[in-house]
Design an enzyme around this catalytic site. Structure first.
Site, PDB file in Angstrom:
ATOM      1  N   SER A 159      -6.911   4.346   0.066  1.00 28.39           N
ATOM      2  CA  SER A 159      -5.483   4.104   0.253  1.00 28.39           C
ATOM      3  C   SER A 159      -5.246   3.572   1.658  1.00 28.39           C
ATOM      4  CB  SER A 159      -4.705   5.409   0.066  1.00 28.39           C
ATOM      5  OG  SER A 159      -3.394   5.322   0.585  1.00 28.39           O
ATOM      6  N   TYR A 184      -4.886  14.118   4.092  1.00 33.81           N
ATOM      7  CA  TYR A 184      -4.963  13.036   3.115  1.00 33.81           C
ATOM      8  C   TYR A 184      -5.578  11.789   3.747  1.00 33.81           C
ATOM      9  CZ  TYR A 184      -3.352   9.338  -0.063  1.00 33.81           C
ATOM     10  OH  TYR A 184      -3.289   8.241  -0.894  1.00 33.81           O
TER      11      TYR A 184
END
Length: 318
Positions: A159, A184
């Site tokens: 991502s 994350y």
């Protein structure tokens, strides 16, 4: 650092769909494994690969939910897998290898985002464990099937979130304070570094690896975010409708991972990070989350992460 991390002019873009990327590509006789392939981008990826003729194995933490989601999609099968549980990973791999089938495509799609602090496995931080360590162990255990394919691709779904954090070598497991977005971000950096090192180790066996940013898409990945948070970020309006015009549909979001898994333009290449159905450029502006950060494609960082991951999971390439 010399790199092949440059656009190649794929002919596709941010609005391309998984179906468009696969138009004219025949995957008949190919076998794919798609983790998390029954929800969000994973479901669209499974659908697209199956429609192109591939047989798709979907390992799922909730097999009954996966069976229901995949009903009506021919050429799919469901098995049980919990990426947070190394015993579950080993059991799935034993069952798969027991079928004697070669594995042509493995898409490491499953993951979590901005989850509350939780310890899984052997006390590991959940983002790092589920997004990275579980997939590291899975690929290591499925290595014989990947080698048997005589040419395979492994796709690690990262991502743009990797821009928020490099590897935190002094506190990988967030034992000295927790930040769910940094956790994350580190996990997504790990996804990129994993592909870099895997490609180096696998190229001689015909196994190439890629990573990617799928784009911003509203999917169940946002399950840990409150609606007010997403309104504040401009992702949705007060009625829960998508508000950001740059967000993709799930079918568009699945396109880049499908492209990385199948495009003939990538033959002979590997270890590269993609976005919008093309190879991404190396990021030069730290203020914009476009391209790939240099620390995420650093071979030294990738080797260091690989060694740590082998030690933590107790797995190695056979």
């Amino acid at each position: 650092m010399t790199t092949s991390q440059h656009k190649i002019g794929s002919g596709f873009g941010a609005r391309s769909t998984a179906g468009e990327v696969l138009d004219g590509i025949d995957l008949s006789g190919k076998l794919a494994v798609v983790t998390g392939g029954y929800s969000g981008l994973g479901l669209e990826t499974t659908r697209a690969l199956a429609n192109a003729g591939a047989h798709v194995v979907v390992p799922a933490r909730r097999p009954a939910d996966a069976e229901a989601a995949l009903a009506g999609i021919p050429g799919t099968e469901v098995d049980e897998l919990d990426l947070a549980d190394l015993a579950s990973v080993a059991a799935f791999a034993r069952r798969f290898l027991g079928t004697g089938r070669p594995l042509n495509l493995l898409i490491a799609n499953a993951g979590i985002m901005a989850a509350p602090e939780r310890r899984v496995g052997l006390g590991w931080e959940s983002h790092f464990a589920i997004c990275h360590l579980g997939h590291h162990a899975l690929v290591s255990r499925l290595w014989p099937a990947l080698k048997a394919a005589g040419g395979a691709r492994v796709v690690s779904v990262s991502s743009a979130g990797h821009h928020s954090s490099p590897m935190r070598w002094d506190d990988v497991q967030f034992e000295r304070g927790y930040d769910r977005w940094l956790a994350y971000g580190q996990a997504k950096t790990a996804n990129v570094l994993f592909a870099v090192r895997l490609d180096t180790l696998g190229a001689e066996h015909g196994i190439r690896a890629f990573s990617l940013h799928p784009g911003a898409i509203l999917t169940p990945l946002q399950r840990h975010l409150r609606p007010e948070e997403m309104v504040e970020r401009g992702w949705i309006d007060e009625h829960g409708n998508q508000a950001d015009p740059d967000f993709k549909s799930p079918d568009q979001g699945a396109a880049t991972q499908v492209w990385a898994a199948t495009s003939p333009l990538l033959d002979g290449l590997g270890g590269l990070y993609s976005e919008d159905c093309d190879i991404a450029e190396v990021a030069v502006d730290e203020g914009e989350w476009v391209g790939v950060r240099p620390y995420a494609i650093d071979p030294g960082e990738a080797a260091r992460l690989w060694e740590l991951s082998e030690n933590l999971t107790g797995t190695s390439l056979g």
